[in-house]
Motif scaffolding. Structure first.
Motif, PDB file in Angstrom:
ATOM      1  N   MET A 132       0.822  -1.221   0.000  1.00  0.00           N
ATOM      2  CA  MET A 132       0.000   0.000   0.000  1.00  0.00           C
ATOM      3  C   MET A 132       0.853   1.267   0.000  1.00  0.00           C
ATOM      4  O   MET A 132       0.328   2.371   0.076  1.00  0.00           O
ATOM      5  CB  MET A 132      -0.922   0.005   1.214  1.00  0.00           C
ATOM      6  N   ASN A 133       2.167   1.102  -0.089  1.00  0.00           N
ATOM      7  CA  ASN A 133       3.062   2.258  -0.027  1.00  0.00           C
ATOM      8  C   ASN A 133       3.206   2.906  -1.407  1.00  0.00           C
ATOM      9  O   ASN A 133       4.278   2.958  -1.995  1.00  0.00           O
ATOM     10  CB  ASN A 133       4.434   1.836   0.508  1.00  0.00           C
ATOM     11  N   GLU A 134       2.098   3.369  -1.938  1.00  0.00           N
ATOM     12  CA  GLU A 134       2.055   4.059  -3.214  1.00  0.00           C
ATOM     13  C   GLU A 134       1.200   5.311  -3.054  1.00  0.00           C
ATOM     14  O   GLU A 134       0.286   5.353  -2.231  1.00  0.00           O
ATOM     15  CB  GLU A 134       1.438   3.155  -4.300  1.00  0.00           C
ATOM     16  N   GLN A 135       1.491   6.310  -3.874  1.00  0.00           N
ATOM     17  CA  GLN A 135       0.762   7.572  -3.748  1.00  0.00           C
ATOM     18  C   GLN A 135      -0.722   7.396  -3.994  1.00  0.00           C
ATOM     19  O   GLN A 135      -1.555   8.076  -3.397  1.00  0.00           O
ATOM     20  CB  GLN A 135       1.349   8.593  -4.737  1.00  0.00           C
ATOM     21  N   ASN A 136      -1.086   6.469  -4.909  1.00  0.00           N
ATOM     22  CA  ASN A 136      -2.502   6.274  -5.219  1.00  0.00           C
ATOM     23  C   ASN A 136      -3.128   5.157  -4.386  1.00  0.00           C
ATOM     24  O   ASN A 136      -4.175   4.625  -4.734  1.00  0.00           O
ATOM     25  CB  ASN A 136      -2.686   5.968  -6.713  1.00  0.00           C
ATOM     26  N   LYS A 137      -2.477   4.827  -3.260  1.00  0.00           N
ATOM     27  CA  LYS A 137      -3.043   3.825  -2.358  1.00  0.00           C
ATOM     28  C   LYS A 137      -3.288   4.452  -0.981  1.00  0.00           C
ATOM     29  O   LYS A 137      -4.311   5.090  -0.768  1.00  0.00           O
ATOM     30  CB  LYS A 137      -2.128   2.605  -2.273  1.00  0.00           C
ATOM     31  N   LEU A 138      -2.366   4.280  -0.037  1.00  0.00           N
ATOM     32  CA  LEU A 138      -2.623   4.739   1.333  1.00  0.00           C
ATOM     33  C   LEU A 138      -2.860   6.249   1.422  1.00  0.00           C
ATOM     34  O   LEU A 138      -3.808   6.675   2.095  1.00  0.00           O
ATOM     35  CB  LEU A 138      -1.483   4.309   2.256  1.00  0.00           C
ATOM     36  N   PRO A 139      -2.066   7.102   0.777  1.00  0.00           N
ATOM     37  CA  PRO A 139      -2.370   8.544   0.858  1.00  0.00           C
ATOM     38  C   PRO A 139      -3.748   8.892   0.292  1.00  0.00           C
ATOM     39  O   PRO A 139      -4.483   9.696   0.882  1.00  0.00           O
ATOM     40  CB  PRO A 139      -1.241   9.181   0.028  1.00  0.00           C
ATOM     41  N   LEU A 140      -4.116   8.290  -0.842  1.00  0.00           N
ATOM     42  CA  LEU A 140      -5.441   8.535  -1.416  1.00  0.00           C
ATOM     43  C   LEU A 140      -6.527   7.977  -0.505  1.00  0.00           C
ATOM     44  O   LEU A 140      -7.605   8.575  -0.355  1.00  0.00           O
ATOM     45  CB  LEU A 140      -5.530   7.896  -2.811  1.00  0.00           C
TER      46      LEU A 140
ATOM     47  N   ASN B  59     -22.723  -9.378   1.885  1.00  0.00           N
ATOM     48  CA  ASN B  59     -23.836  -8.415   1.969  1.00  0.00           C
ATOM     49  C   ASN B  59     -23.313  -6.992   1.816  1.00  0.00           C
ATOM     50  O   ASN B  59     -23.538  -6.128   2.658  1.00  0.00           O
ATOM     51  CB  ASN B  59     -24.588  -8.533   3.306  1.00  0.00           C
ATOM     52  N   GLY B  60     -22.606  -6.751   0.735  1.00  0.00           N
ATOM     53  CA  GLY B  60     -21.994  -5.435   0.625  1.00  0.00           C
ATOM     54  C   GLY B  60     -21.931  -4.891  -0.777  1.00  0.00           C
ATOM     55  O   GLY B  60     -22.565  -5.388  -1.699  1.00  0.00           O
ATOM     56  N   ASN B  61     -21.140  -3.849  -0.935  1.00  0.00           N
ATOM     57  CA  ASN B  61     -20.919  -3.223  -2.229  1.00  0.00           C
ATOM     58  C   ASN B  61     -19.427  -2.983  -2.420  1.00  0.00           C
ATOM     59  O   ASN B  61     -18.639  -3.110  -1.486  1.00  0.00           O
ATOM     60  CB  ASN B  61     -21.711  -1.919  -2.350  1.00  0.00           C
ATOM     61  N   TYR B  62     -19.057  -2.601  -3.645  1.00  0.00           N
ATOM     62  CA  TYR B  62     -17.650  -2.565  -4.007  1.00  0.00           C
ATOM     63  C   TYR B  62     -17.409  -1.419  -4.985  1.00  0.00           C
ATOM     64  O   TYR B  62     -18.128  -1.282  -5.988  1.00  0.00           O
ATOM     65  CB  TYR B  62     -17.279  -3.916  -4.621  1.00  0.00           C
ATOM     66  N   ALA B  63     -16.416  -0.600  -4.666  1.00  0.00           N
ATOM     67  CA  ALA B  63     -16.036   0.506  -5.552  1.00  0.00           C
ATOM     68  C   ALA B  63     -14.526   0.539  -5.690  1.00  0.00           C
ATOM     69  O   ALA B  63     -13.787   0.166  -4.768  1.00  0.00           O
ATOM     70  CB  ALA B  63     -16.546   1.843  -5.003  1.00  0.00           C
ATOM     71  N   TYR B  64     -14.072   0.973  -6.850  1.00  0.00           N
ATOM     72  CA  TYR B  64     -12.642   1.153  -7.093  1.00  0.00           C
ATOM     73  C   TYR B  64     -12.348   2.654  -7.082  1.00  0.00           C
ATOM     74  O   TYR B  64     -12.947   3.420  -7.844  1.00  0.00           O
ATOM     75  CB  TYR B  64     -12.229   0.541  -8.429  1.00  0.00           C
ATOM     76  N   ILE B  65     -11.449   3.084  -6.196  1.00  0.00           N
ATOM     77  CA  ILE B  65     -11.118   4.496  -6.044  1.00  0.00           C
ATOM     78  C   ILE B  65      -9.807   4.774  -6.776  1.00  0.00           C
ATOM     79  O   ILE B  65      -8.731   4.409  -6.296  1.00  0.00           O
ATOM     80  CB  ILE B  65     -10.991   4.885  -4.551  1.00  0.00           C
ATOM     81  N   ASP B  66      -9.910   5.421  -7.923  1.00  0.00           N
ATOM     82  CA  ASP B  66      -8.705   5.715  -8.701  1.00  0.00           C
ATOM     83  C   ASP B  66      -8.268   7.162  -8.585  1.00  0.00           C
ATOM     84  O   ASP B  66      -7.142   7.500  -8.968  1.00  0.00           O
ATOM     85  CB  ASP B  66      -8.915   5.355 -10.173  1.00  0.00           C
TER      86      ASP B  66
ATOM     87  N   GLU C  76     -13.494  10.129  -7.792  1.00  0.00           N
ATOM     88  CA  GLU C  76     -14.245   8.919  -7.460  1.00  0.00           C
ATOM     89  C   GLU C  76     -14.525   8.853  -5.963  1.00  0.00           C
ATOM     90  O   GLU C  76     -15.590   8.402  -5.536  1.00  0.00           O
ATOM     91  CB  GLU C  76     -13.477   7.679  -7.917  1.00  0.00           C
ATOM     92  N   SER C  77     -13.572   9.293  -5.151  1.00  0.00           N
ATOM     93  CA  SER C  77     -13.798   9.331  -3.705  1.00  0.00           C
ATOM     94  C   SER C  77     -14.984  10.223  -3.379  1.00  0.00           C
ATOM     95  O   SER C  77     -15.853   9.869  -2.569  1.00  0.00           O
ATOM     96  CB  SER C  77     -12.549   9.863  -2.982  1.00  0.00           C
ATOM     97  N   ASN C  78     -15.023  11.383  -4.005  1.00  0.00           N
ATOM     98  CA  ASN C  78     -16.097  12.337  -3.737  1.00  0.00           C
ATOM     99  C   ASN C  78     -17.443  11.812  -4.221  1.00  0.00           C
ATOM    100  O   ASN C  78     -18.480  12.062  -3.598  1.00  0.00           O
ATOM    101  CB  ASN C  78     -15.771  13.670  -4.408  1.00  0.00           C
ATOM    102  N   LYS C  79     -17.427  11.049  -5.300  1.00  0.00           N
ATOM    103  CA  LYS C  79     -18.679  10.496  -5.840  1.00  0.00           C
ATOM    104  C   LYS C  79     -19.225   9.407  -4.920  1.00  0.00           C
ATOM    105  O   LYS C  79     -20.382   9.457  -4.480  1.00  0.00           O
ATOM    106  CB  LYS C  79     -18.453   9.919  -7.238  1.00  0.00           C
TER     107      LYS C  79
END
Length: 813
Positions: free
Chosen positions: A464-472, A607-614, A618-621
């Motif tokens: 997870m040590n990537e800019q588009n992972k843990l920081p995002l 019993n859930g849902n799934y989203a990909y945050i790129d 997308e986070s705001n949506k």
């Protein structure tokens, strides 16, 4: 060096000669030298410009006298360090006689007493010098280290902005390093120099590599001296010296069997360079010989830098990304293009076969579970925006369709959702028709939302040590926190090599406490995902809110590699946990090692849902604008069963939902799990229908049945199909049923609603990406034109973005 020390050195050196050195005016000259040396500034600890030259002059006069003594029994030939950079002091000659060794040792020891320095807790031994007669040791003080800063450079003298480095040991010296020490390819450490009055800080840089540790060199600056009293430079000491942090640099201790890990501005590499990442026709390469590309074959070139490159490609794009689209390269051209294999892609997607056409006579029933996930669309968007080749297994058409909201009316009475259908021509095959079925979830005022018990389950492993992972991820959760109320509680569980509770359940009104816990998270270690799931559900269960919103929010790249990590084992685990009444939301981050199939399975079975945050959009949506629909369920185990009338329908097929299909007998079985519908959410499904009388090449061959009644009589009039829905309220275990009939129609596509046109264009594009065998027309311009007709009121710009996405893909193709 203090005056008394210089006097003592001259005194000791003088005693070794039989005659007192004399020459005209010697005493006068020496008295002048001493007077000048005494004039030091006490307030500023800065060596004046004249001091080194005064010392050199005085020493030169003294040793010149000693030279003329010409004593045969005792010869002293000390060497003075000059201003010539990089030339080592010939210390072997200084150490020729035991008397001189003893004198110099005594001088250094007295200096240590008068000017104490910080030593390590294990001693002050530095290096062991070996001469022909045996080991002779010179004890030097270790270089002082500030806590948390890796100090490798030797002491330095700053003289009027001219930096002189004290020379290291001579090439003839032998230094013993442990054979167990591990090679370090290269370490560059920058440290501040001495601050001058009204001057900027000086900087120095020292390189330590395996050559300087294992090979004799004529001139170099040694690393900081080992604190141990032994004569071996051990790996443990190297780790101790390197462990620390300065601006832009972090050095972590080595794990057993590994070298120390260096993090330079977030890049985990000991041999990182400044080469950009090359993405050529959607395939990333670490190196590329661009001169071997025929300029006539280059279609387009894009350059991404800084945040834009890192946000899309993580640390691999930290030196910039060059995206090149060509008109097609041969195998030989690709071979000469690069010196290395393409960057290995370790992303995981399940392979599956698209739904086939079914005969309405032989199989009139079709049953499936709804799916409100939308991760596939944002993941595909990331691939296209990066200029990558789209993995067809990453394309789930139902998730692409459901990424967008449609204009369906609110439900009437006490029903949790409304049912909406539309039947019209297929845009990609004029011989076919499309049946669109849409559900609209009931909206609820924010004040009426039940209290929430949320457990953030955050992956903080090394992947997870990537800019588009843990920081995002951290920034995304801040958006979610803004939506919570004081009655809502948040807990944080993290997992890497093991799982632990970072924040006990805390009221959302204590936002600063929650944000501090988030900001303090850092990545490192392996990934014990199963252990983290166990702990998160346990914490959620202990703080269960009756008739509330109890949910675990898993944020990860899906790369589990410790403990329960097999998909089948994880499925059993999550199926057991869902019995507790706790829902699951999966948020996917990153690229390169992304495990889409695992997260999709967990959300489906939990019993859930799934989203990909790129990105932040997308986070705001998902966590902002669609917060209620993403976090609060109004109906669970929602199933759809449709029965087609063979009078009008020759054959049909469900577009997408391949991994959501159910057996027909499962429709009324309340033990069978199905999808959840969130507050205000819309769910859309599309059937492709071959009408009776059509000579479509895709229609399956009919089978004559003797005992089963398949011919429809006129008592059903113009009924095309009957659709049934079963669902449970979130806190109930018994399902309810809704029924609605659909009429046959001769509508044409130009009269279709904007929603029908747009949903059809998304399905069409998905079929192109999937390389479907059931479409002949793959004209991207036609898809763009249809989507423009269906753009309608695009308040948030999502539909416009989809049109641009097709245009980008068109350029890639």
């Amino acid at each position: 060096m203090e005056n008394q020390d210089i006097d003592k050195m001259f005194s000791e050196a003088g005693k070794s000669a039989e005659e007192t050195p004399t020459f005209p005016n010697f005493e006068k000259v020496w008295q002048n030298v001493e007077n000048k040396l005494d004039k030091k500034e006490q307030k500023k600890r800065i060596i004046p410009l004249w001091l080194p030259y005064g010392m050199v002059a005085g020493l030169a006069l003294t040793f010149g006298v000693l030279y003329f003594v010409n004593d045969k029994d005792t010869k002293i030939e000390p060497q003075i360090a000059s201003n010539d950079y990089g030339k080592p002091v010939n210390q072997n000659k200084i150490l020729e006689t035991p008397e001189n060794v003893e004198n110099i040792n005594r001088t250094f020891k007295e200096n240590l007493k008068s000017n104490p320095v910080n030593t390590s807790e294990n001693g002050k031994e530095i290096f062991a010098h070996h001469d022909a007669e045996g080991q002779k040791e010179i004890s030097l003080p270790p270089i002082p280290r500030s806590e948390g800063i890796a100090s490798i450079s030797p002491p330095q003298i700053v003289v009027n902005e001219v930096r002189e480095e004290i020379s290291g040991p001579p090439a003839e010296s032998n230094y013993i390093y442990s054979e167990k020490s591990q090679d370090i390819e290269g370490v560059v450490v920058t440290a501040m120099g001495i601050k001058r009055e009204q001057k900027s800080l000086g900087y120095s840089s020292t390189v330590v590599n395996k050559n300087s540790m294992n090979k004799k060199e004529k001139s170099y600056s040694p690393p900081a001296p080992p604190p141990a009293t032994g004569k071996v430079m051990t790996q443990a000491y190297v780790d101790q010296v390197l462990n620390g942090r300065v601006a832009g640099l972090q050095i972590a201790p080595a794990n057993p069997g590994n070298s120390p890990q260096l993090m330079i501005r977030g890049i985990a590499s000991l041999t990182s360079n400044n080469q950009p990442l090359y993405v050529i026709d959607g395939i990333p390469y670490q190196t590329a010989n661009l001169e071997n590309i025929n300029p006539k074959k280059i279609k387009d070139v894009q350059i991404l830098k800084d945040a834009a490159a890192i946000s899309l490609y993580g640390t691999r794009g930290s030196n910039g990304v060059i995206i090149i689209k060509t008109k097609g390269l041969s195998k030989d051209e690709i071979k000469y293009l690069n010196n290395s294999q393409p960057v290995q892609n370790q992303e995981s997607y399940d392979e599956w076969k698209e739904n086939q056409f079914e005969s309405a006579k032989a199989n009139p029933l079709s049953t499936f579970s709804i799916d409100i996930d939308n991760a596939s669309y944002s993941n595909v968007r990331r691939m296209i925006n990066n200029g990558q080749k789209v993995d067809k297994n990453a394309v789930r058409i139902e998730e692409m369709i459901n990424y967008f909201k449609y204009d369906y009316p609110q439900p009437q009475s006490n029903q949790p959702f409304s049912i909406n259908t539309e039947y019209n021509d297929s845009p990609w095959n004029p011989k076919h028709k499309l049946l669109k079925i849409g559900l609209q979830g009931k909206t609820v005022n924010d004040k009426e939302l039940p209290a929430s018990n949320l457990v953030f389950l955050i992956d903080v492993s090394g992947s997870m040590n990537e800019q588009n992972k843990l920081p995002l991820l951290k920034t995304s959760f801040k958006i979610l926190l803004d939506k919570l109320r004081p009655q809502d509680k948040v807990a944080i569980v993290t997992y890497a090599g093991s799982a632990g509770v970072v924040l006990e359940p805390t009221s959302a009104k204590n936002k600063e406490e929650i944000l501090t816990a988030l900001e303090n998270l850092s990545a490192g270690g392996s990934t014990a995902g199963g252990q983290g799931i166990e702990l998160a559900y346990k914490l959620a269960q202990e703080n269960l809110v009756k008739k509330g919103n109890n949910r675990v929010i898993l944020a990860t790249d899906g790369d589990f590699n410790v403990g329960v990590s097999d998909n089948s084992e994880l499925q059993k685990l999550i199926e057991e946990k869902r019995k507790s009444g706790i829902y699951l939301t999966c948020l996917g981050f990153g690229m390169g090692n992304y495990k889409d199939n695992r997260l999709e399975m967990l959300a489906d079975k939990g019993n859930g849902n799934y989203a990909y945050i790129d990105n932040m959009q997308e986070s705001n949506k998902f966590l902002g604008k669609e917060f209620a629909g993403s976090m609060y369920a109004i109906a669970k185990d929602v199933k759809i069963q449709i029965e087609f009338n063979p009078k009008f329908v020759k054959s049909y097929r469900l577009i997408g939902y391949e991994n959501r299909k159910l057996k027909n007998e499962d429709f009324k079985n309340d033990k069978i799990d199905a999808g959840e519908l969130g507050i205000g959410h819309t769910v859309t499904a599309i059937y492709e229908v071959i009408p009776v009388g059509s000579d479509s090449e895709f229609s399956p061959q009919d089978v004559d049945l003797k005992y089963s009644k398949t011919d429809s009589k006129n008592e059903f009039g113009d009924e095309l199909a009957t659709v049934k829905f079963r669902y449970k309220n979130p806190d109930e275990d018994v399902s309810k049923e809704l029924i609605q009939t659909i009429k046959d129609s001769k509508n044409q596509l130009n009269n279709a609603s904007p929603d029908f046109k747009f949903a059809s264009s998304v399905a069409w594009f998905g079929l192109v990406l999937r390389q479907s065998e059931f479409i002949k027309d793959k004209d991207l311009d036609k898809i763009i034109n249809l989507s423009r007709q269906g753009k309608s009121n695009d308040e948030n710009g999502y539909r416009s973005e989809f049109i641009r996405l097709i245009e980008s893909y068109k350029q890639i193709k």
